[in-house]
Every structure is written in C-alpha cells, then in structure tokens.
Design a protein around this motif. Structure first.
Motif, PDB file in Angstrom:
ATOM      1  N   PHE A  90      41.815   8.677  35.963  1.00 18.69           N
ATOM      2  CA  PHE A  90      41.071   9.493  34.942  1.00 18.69           C
ATOM      3  C   PHE A  90      40.837   8.912  33.799  1.00 18.69           C
ATOM      4  N   TRP A  91      41.663   8.083  33.292  1.00 16.42           N
ATOM      5  CA  TRP A  91      41.571   7.490  31.852  1.00 16.42           C
ATOM      6  C   TRP A  91      40.649   6.096  32.196  1.00 16.42           C
ATOM      7  N   ARG A  92      40.011   5.925  33.265  1.00 16.50           N
ATOM      8  CA  ARG A  92      39.236   4.566  33.288  1.00 16.50           C
ATOM      9  C   ARG A  92      37.812   5.059  33.750  1.00 16.50           C
ATOM     10  N   LYS A  93      36.887   4.519  32.981  1.00 14.13           N
ATOM     11  CA  LYS A  93      35.524   4.729  33.094  1.00 14.13           C
ATOM     12  C   LYS A  93      34.837   4.064  34.411  1.00 14.13           C
ATOM     13  N   VAL A  94      34.190   4.743  35.134  1.00 14.79           N
ATOM     14  CA  VAL A  94      33.643   4.042  36.036  1.00 14.79           C
ATOM     15  C   VAL A  94      32.220   3.474  35.789  1.00 14.79           C
ATOM     16  N   SER A  95      32.342   2.067  35.966  1.00 15.41           N
ATOM     17  CA  SER A  95      30.899   1.373  35.575  1.00 15.41           C
ATOM     18  C   SER A  95      30.029   1.072  36.737  1.00 15.41           C
ATOM     19  N   CYS A  96      30.363   1.038  37.996  1.00 19.74           N
ATOM     20  CA  CYS A  96      29.612   0.652  38.815  1.00 19.74           C
ATOM     21  C   CYS A  96      30.258   1.570  40.177  1.00 19.74           C
ATOM     22  N   LEU A  97      29.238   2.008  41.142  1.00 27.65           N
ATOM     23  CA  LEU A  97      29.375   2.434  42.298  1.00 27.65           C
ATOM     24  C   LEU A  97      28.310   1.601  43.334  1.00 27.65           C
ATOM     25  N   HIS A  98      28.937   1.252  44.574  1.00 22.44           N
ATOM     26  CA  HIS A  98      28.040   0.844  45.636  1.00 22.44           C
ATOM     27  C   HIS A  98      28.622   1.490  46.972  1.00 22.44           C
ATOM     28  N   ALA A  99      27.593   1.787  48.009  1.00 25.35           N
ATOM     29  CA  ALA A  99      28.049   2.378  49.178  1.00 25.35           C
ATOM     30  C   ALA A  99      27.730   1.363  50.354  1.00 25.35           C
ATOM     31  N   SER A 100      28.554   1.143  51.176  1.00 22.43           N
ATOM     32  CA  SER A 100      28.229   0.242  52.232  1.00 22.43           C
ATOM     33  C   SER A 100      26.894   0.888  53.179  1.00 22.43           C
ATOM     34  N   ARG A 101      26.095  -0.157  53.521  1.00 21.80           N
ATOM     35  CA  ARG A 101      24.974   0.296  54.240  1.00 21.80           C
ATOM     36  C   ARG A 101      25.209   0.512  55.862  1.00 21.80           C
ATOM     37  N   VAL A 102      26.145   0.209  56.409  1.00 15.01           N
ATOM     38  CA  VAL A 102      26.577   0.085  57.717  1.00 15.01           C
ATOM     39  C   VAL A 102      27.873   0.986  57.936  1.00 15.01           C
ATOM     40  N   GLN A 103      28.870   0.943  57.160  1.00 12.60           N
ATOM     41  CA  GLN A 103      29.634   2.104  57.320  1.00 12.60           C
ATOM     42  C   GLN A 103      29.353   3.139  56.437  1.00 12.60           C
ATOM     43  N   ARG A 104      28.696   4.230  56.720  1.00 10.18           N
ATOM     44  CA  ARG A 104      28.058   5.065  56.059  1.00 10.18           C
ATOM     45  C   ARG A 104      28.972   5.934  55.095  1.00 10.18           C
ATOM     46  N   ALA A 159      32.676  -3.234  56.869  1.00 12.97           N
ATOM     47  CA  ALA A 159      32.945  -3.248  55.486  1.00 12.97           C
ATOM     48  C   ALA A 159      34.395  -3.571  55.367  1.00 12.97           C
ATOM     49  N   PHE A 160      34.676  -5.004  55.760  1.00  8.43           N
ATOM     50  CA  PHE A 160      36.002  -5.408  55.720  1.00  8.43           C
ATOM     51  C   PHE A 160      36.062  -6.476  54.624  1.00  8.43           C
ATOM     52  N   LEU A 161      35.030  -7.195  54.057  1.00 14.62           N
ATOM     53  CA  LEU A 161      34.998  -8.049  52.983  1.00 14.62           C
ATOM     54  C   LEU A 161      34.404  -7.202  51.949  1.00 14.62           C
ATOM     55  N   LEU A 162      34.767  -7.343  50.694  1.00 14.32           N
ATOM     56  CA  LEU A 162      34.172  -6.871  49.466  1.00 14.32           C
ATOM     57  C   LEU A 162      34.207  -8.129  48.564  1.00 14.32           C
ATOM     58  N   PHE A 163      32.980  -8.383  47.990  1.00 13.89           N
ATOM     59  CA  PHE A 163      32.425  -9.343  47.141  1.00 13.89           C
ATOM     60  C   PHE A 163      32.062  -8.654  45.735  1.00 13.89           C
ATOM     61  N   LEU A 233      34.675   0.502  65.567  1.00  6.18           N
ATOM     62  CA  LEU A 233      36.140   0.265  64.873  1.00  6.18           C
ATOM     63  C   LEU A 233      36.126   0.793  63.639  1.00  6.18           C
ATOM     64  N   SER A 234      37.437   0.786  63.230  1.00  3.92           N
ATOM     65  CA  SER A 234      37.629   1.146  61.783  1.00  3.92           C
ATOM     66  C   SER A 234      37.285  -0.099  60.853  1.00  3.92           C
TER      67      SER A 234
END
Length: 532
Positions: A90-104, A159-163, A233-234
């Motif tokens: 709660f005390w941390r501002k969100v600067s960015c959001l990104h959604a996976s295109r394949v793991q909806r 979505a098992f690798l995040l860059f 799969l997950s």
C-alpha cells in the motif's frame, strides 16, 4: 492428449461411464448405492456426525478436543500477516502494469520505493508482483530489484520468464520456475516470505555492451520459427522447459539503441542475421537468452551475473543504432531525438516502429532499412516537440496501429501510408495519453488513459469522431492501466481493466458485455471502414 496436439476447435471433451453388458441401453451405469449422513460444526455435545441407516454408537463421531485459544491465536496471526502484506504494498506507488498476452490471467505490477519505512531489508529495493486475476487475494510471486524498473514483459510462449529494463540501462530477468529456497527470505509478522532476486542481470557484467541510457521499452518478438504450444500447464510449472522456444527479446533505450536477444534455439541463426544486417546497420554484440543444462548452486566463476542455482542467462547478440534512421533535416533545431516506445509488426516481426519525442514514428526493419514509408507523421506539417508515448498494433488488422501522444492527440496509422488514416486532436481535451490498448475481444474497440485520471472507450463502428464513453477515476487517482481479455471465448468473452491507483492499490474492473462481445460481422465492418 488429442486437444493438446491438435487443438480444441470443433472438439469437445467428455467423460462417460458405461456397462457394455447392457446392450439395450446406449449408456447404462450400475445402480449407485447411496447413504445419507449428517455433520454439524461446531459440534454441540458429544456427537457431531452420523448416518441414517445404522443407529449404533459406532456410527457416530465423537467431537474432538478443540484448542480454542490456539485456534484464535492462529486466526489472529493469519489476519495480521495479510494486513502486513497489504501495508507493504500500500505504501508503494505502482509505476507500471503489464499483462501476459498468452497467459490471459497473469499480470505483473511494478512498485516504487515505499513512502514510509517498513522493512529495512526491503525499503531500498523495488518490488514486482506477479498476480493471477482469478486469485486476487495475494501475489503469486514477489520479485525484488535493486534499480528502478521502467518497463517489463513476459516471455511470449508461457509466462515463466519475466524481463525488465531499469533506469540505469541494465536488463534483468527472473525465471519464475525456480525453487524459492534459493532466493531472499524476509520475516514479516513471524512468517518467512520469499522475495525473488533476479536470475540474471547485465548490471556491472556486460558493461561494454550494456545500455548506457534509461530503458524505455522491452518487447517480446515472436519469430517465424516460433512454434505455438499448449497452454494447459501452469505458467510456473517446474516441468516446463525452454526446448522448442524461438523468440527474440528487444530492449530500447532513450538514446536510440535497440538491443535484440534471441532464445537458445535461435542461437545458430545469429551469424546469418548479422550478415543480413551488416550492410545497413551499425552493429555491436547483442544478447542471447540461454538456458544452462543444469544449475550450479555454488555459483559460477564465468557467469558473474547469474544467481547461484539459476539456469537462464543473457548472452550478447546484436544491437541496432537507430540514430541515422531518426535523423531529419529540421531536427537540429530541437536537438537530439529521443526514442520512447517500440512495437513489432505481429505478422512480420522483421518490421518495427519507434515513437520519438518529435511527433514522428520511425519505420524500420531488422533486415533492411529501405522501407516505405520511413517515417509516420501527424496530419499537421512540420516538426513539433510532441512525445509519441505509446503504440499498439491491432490484434485483428495487423498492419494497423494506434499512437497516443503527449499533446492528447490519437493517431490511427496504416503501415502503407505516411499520414494517419484518422487523427483525433481534442478527445482528451489536450491531456497527455499515457496508456492506449486495442480490445483483445472486439476489433473496433480500444481504450485510452490520460494523465488526468480518465479512461475513454472508443468504438469506431458506433462513432469514429470521438469516444463513446469516458470515466473519471477519483478520488484515488489512476496512475497505470492494462487490459486483459480472452478473444477465443466468443460467446463468453471477458475484458478486464487492471487499474493501479495513486495510493498503491491495484483493482480489477470488468467491462459490460456490449464492450466485450463483438458483432457477427464486426471485423469485416472495420475492414470496410479502413478502406474508405
């Protein structure tokens, strides 16, 4: 297995149990023996359950001894832990959001440093949270980064690798399949919580070839050799391997350097790719995503950017200098051109477009810079200091893309024309466009966010002159937005908005059916509109 190998189109999987001895019926099951039982909780007296057929004492269950103080203590501790995690984010501002295109259902939120001190070992580190929108009570994974994250993306298959790219020019990656025991643990409210450090970072390791300017965008690029696989799969399954992957990861910094990484399966193609590019681009070594055959828990003396126990690293491949292609005879008046955003053409990832701070969008290719048009311009003539903040290709008309600018203008471009097919200059009353995305379920719909905390819904078939709906977000101001949806569910399509507020909270809003379910001929109607 049939659906996994051949797809589920026109196929429905069902299970049936039958007794083939009874041939007079198409489907015949044995008679099922049933029995009624009952239970009561919390129990009153000595009996808490029983059955209807047998009434002897053996059919009843004696209530166990319940340690009420211990149960109450556990519940208080559990509630306290949930409260602690809530305060932590709660005390941390969100600067960015990104959604996976394949793991909806998968989305990542990027959090800045906290406004107030909370946990000494975490207060100086930036956090990233990987969420499943179907299980929103808490993040699936929590990641930490030493530097401010400016952009991020998931691997394009699962979505098992995040860059992520940072403000200091470094590129980091997390392998979300890793055992949490090799990562950093922090004790919060008498419980240990795993905070995952990067699997690999270029910071201080690939100094000679790393970005020297803040990263503005990092994008997955699906190559022609990409093989679509099952998504059953997950995304965090430890059995999922990178075998068969064929994708590139491209990062763009504000000075115009575009680095391209390729997966392990594409490493053999690097020499041919350098030969193709060498005549038209200034090249340095780039980066390759490589998975090691096995992890070394003691660390590696040669792979200094790799976490002990990690298996995925970055190896340099190619870099493209965009400075020459962005030069313009009138740009000297404004100084050097700054690059802000990049998107690759979905149907042909050799082509890409780059947004600049001069209102221009550069059109280039990884094979040959001689493309037409070289630059996409606004309807107004001349060079103006307007930032092209965001670009998004249509998932239905792949040569069509939208561009949102800092002066509030929105442009609809076709890849074959220098000037926009449509341009709207006053739809946000001059407020800067900071987010813009096509609907994943409706071809004619897109959504816009401006810096005044307003969301606009556009439906080009209903009105091509302006938005058909708008919603101010208050009093907790909107700072970031991303869209999630499933285009394959035609009858039950959903589209969700993931909204990050100024307070640090993240919530999900689902759009009404009229914005999510397409008309039967909507794609063809949009195609006709674009041909006018």
């Amino acid at each position: 297995m049939y659906i996994r190998n051949f797809g589920k189109k026109n196929t429905k999987q069902a299970y049936v149990q039958y007794n083939e001895d009874n041939v007079e019926r198409d489907v015949q099951t044995e008679d099922i023996e049933t029995r009624e039982v009952w239970t009561q909780h919390p129990g009153e007296g000595s009996v808490v359950s029983g059955g209807s057929e047998e009434k002897d004492f053996s059919d009843v269950t004696v209530v166990p001894k319940i340690d009420t103080p211990r149960l109450s203590s556990f519940l208080r501790a559990a509630c306290q832990v949930h409260s602690v995690l809530h305060v932590l984010f709660f005390w941390r501002k969100v600067s960015c959001l990104h959604a996976s295109r394949v793991q909806r259902q998968t989305v990542v939120s990027v959090h800045d440093l906290p406004e107030k001190a909370f946990a000494p070992s975490l207060d100086s580190r930036h956090l990233l949270c990987v969420w499943d929108i179907w299980q929103p009570s808490g993040p699936q994974k929590v990641l930490i980064c030493e530097s401010k994250v400016t952009c991020c993306c998931f691997s394009p298959l699962k979505a098992f690798l995040l860059f992520a790219g940072t403000i200091h020019g470094s590129v980091v990656l997390w392998d979300l399949r890793e055992d949490s025991r090799i990562h950093h643990y922090v004790r919060l409210s008498n419980c240990l919580w795993a905070f995952r450090t990067p699997t690999f970072s270029t910071d201080g390791v690939l100094t000679s070839v790393n970005h020297q300017s803040p990263l503005q965008a990092i994008e997955p690029v699906v190559t022609s050799a990409y093989k679509k696989q099952s998504l059953v799969l997950s995304p965090f399954s430890t059995q999922e391997e990178m075998a068969g992957l064929s994708f590139h990861i491209a990062s763009l910094d504000e000075s115009g350097i575009l680095n391209v990484w390729v997966s392990r399966k594409c490493q053999a193609m690097l020499t041919a790719e350098r030969n193709r590019l060498g005549g038209d681009w200034h090249l340095t070594w780039g980066m390759v995503v490589v998975e090691l055959p096995k992890a070394d828990i003691s660390g590696s003396m040669s792979d200094l950017g790799l976490i002990p126990g990690g298996r995925v690293k970055l190896v340099h491949s190619t870099a493209i200098q965009l400075g020459n292609s962005l030069s313009h005879k009138d740009s000297e008046f404004w100084g050097s051109t700054q690059t802000l955003s990049v998107k690759f053409l979905p149907s042909d990832p050799n082509h890409f477009v780059v947004g600049t701070d001069m209102g221009l969008i550069s059109h280039s290719t990884r094979q040959d810079w001689r493309v037409s048009p070289k630059v996409f311009r606004p309807q107004q003539h001349g060079i103006r200091p307007i930032k092209v903040n965001v670009i998004d290709f249509s998932p239905f008309e792949e040569t069509v893309f939208l561009a949102g600018c800092s002066d509030g203008s929105i442009r609809l471009h076709q890849l074959t024309s220098e000037r926009p097919f449509m341009q709207w200059d006053s739809s946000t009353s001059g407020r800067s466009v900071i987010s813009l995305q096509w609907s994943p379920t409706r071809p004619a719909v897109f959504l816009v966010q401006d810096d005044a905390s307003r969301i606009y819904i556009w439906d080009l078939l209903q009105n091509d002159l302006g938005p058909v709906a708008q919603q101010p977000i208050s009093p907790d101001r909107l700072v970031a937005m991303t869209i999630m949806g499933d285009p394959e569910k035609v009858s039950g399509s959903f589209m969700a908005l993931v909204l990050a507020r100024a307070s640090g909270t993240v919530d999900i809003q689902y759009l009404k059916r009229r914005w999510t379910t397409p008309a039967a001929d909507e794609h063809s109607q949009l195609h006709v509109l674009l041909q006018k």
